[in-house]
Structure formats: C-alpha cells, structure tokens
Write a protein that holds these residues in place. Structure first.
Motif, PDB file in Angstrom:
ATOM      1  N   PHE A 188       0.847  -1.178   0.000  1.00 13.16           N
ATOM      2  CA  PHE A 188       0.000   0.000   0.000  1.00 13.16           C
ATOM      3  C   PHE A 188       0.889   1.237   0.000  1.00 13.16           C
ATOM      4  O   PHE A 188       1.784   1.378   0.805  1.00 13.16           O
ATOM      5  N   GLY A 189       0.690   2.105  -0.920  1.00 16.59           N
ATOM      6  CA  GLY A 189       1.522   3.290  -1.043  1.00 16.59           C
ATOM      7  C   GLY A 189       2.680   3.074  -1.997  1.00 16.59           C
ATOM      8  O   GLY A 189       3.444   3.985  -2.275  1.00 16.59           O
ATOM      9  N   HIS A 242      12.153  -0.260  -1.897  1.00 12.98           N
ATOM     10  CA  HIS A 242      11.963   0.103  -3.302  1.00 12.98           C
ATOM     11  C   HIS A 242      10.616   0.795  -3.461  1.00 12.98           C
ATOM     12  O   HIS A 242       9.630   0.380  -2.886  1.00 12.98           O
ATOM     13  N   LYS A 243      10.612   1.811  -4.262  1.00 11.16           N
ATOM     14  CA  LYS A 243       9.338   2.481  -4.575  1.00 11.16           C
ATOM     15  C   LYS A 243       8.887   2.068  -5.943  1.00 11.16           C
ATOM     16  O   LYS A 243       9.605   1.680  -6.774  1.00 11.16           O
TER      17      LYS A 243
END
Length: 87
Positions: free
Chosen positions: A43-44, A86-87
C-alpha cells in the motif's frame, strides 16, 4: 351492504394451485485449481525485500533487549543503509 361486499370478495378470489416439484440432486465435484499468487505492491507503493540476506537479528538489533520503538528505528536504519526499500 356488508353482505354484498363479502360476496364480491369471494367471487374475485381464485384458488391457487399447489404443485410440489421434486428437485434432482446432482453431486458435482468442484475443480480445484492451484494458482500462483502474484505479489501485490505494498500500500503506497513501498516494498521491502529481505531476500538473500545473511544478517541475524543480533546483528541488526544488538544483543541487549530493546523497546519496540527502538526496534522499529533500528530496522528502518538497516533498510535505508542496505538500500532494501523500493518504490
């Protein structure tokens, strides 16, 4: 007048037919298919990967007992230093 109304009501009512239907019971086996679960993004959009890590908990947190809040701080420090997030 009351008698006339009663007779009219009786004339408009129809008898309902009652029919009993027998349901056929058929036993069908449900197919069980195993599907691989796909990993969903966190989430996000932030995910942390600890794959192939050799560090022990003592190396990350130390040997002494610590509070949960300190544990969280040390864990995030470890993640940021090793670039595991990590995004």
């Amino acid at each position: 007048m009351a008698k006339k109304r009663a007779t009219k009501r009786k004339a408009t009512k129809t008898k309902r037919k009652t029919t009993k239907t027998k349901r056929k019971t058929t036993k069908t086996k449900r197919k069980t298919t195993k599907t691989k679960r796909k990993t969903k993004k966190a989430f996000g959009g932030y995910s942390i990967s600890f794959k192939n890590r050799d560090e022990t908990l003592e190396q990350v947190f130390g040997k002494a007992g610590i509070a949960p809040s300190e544990m969280t701080k040390k864990l995030w420090k470890f993640i940021k230093n090793k670039r595991l997030g990590h995004k």
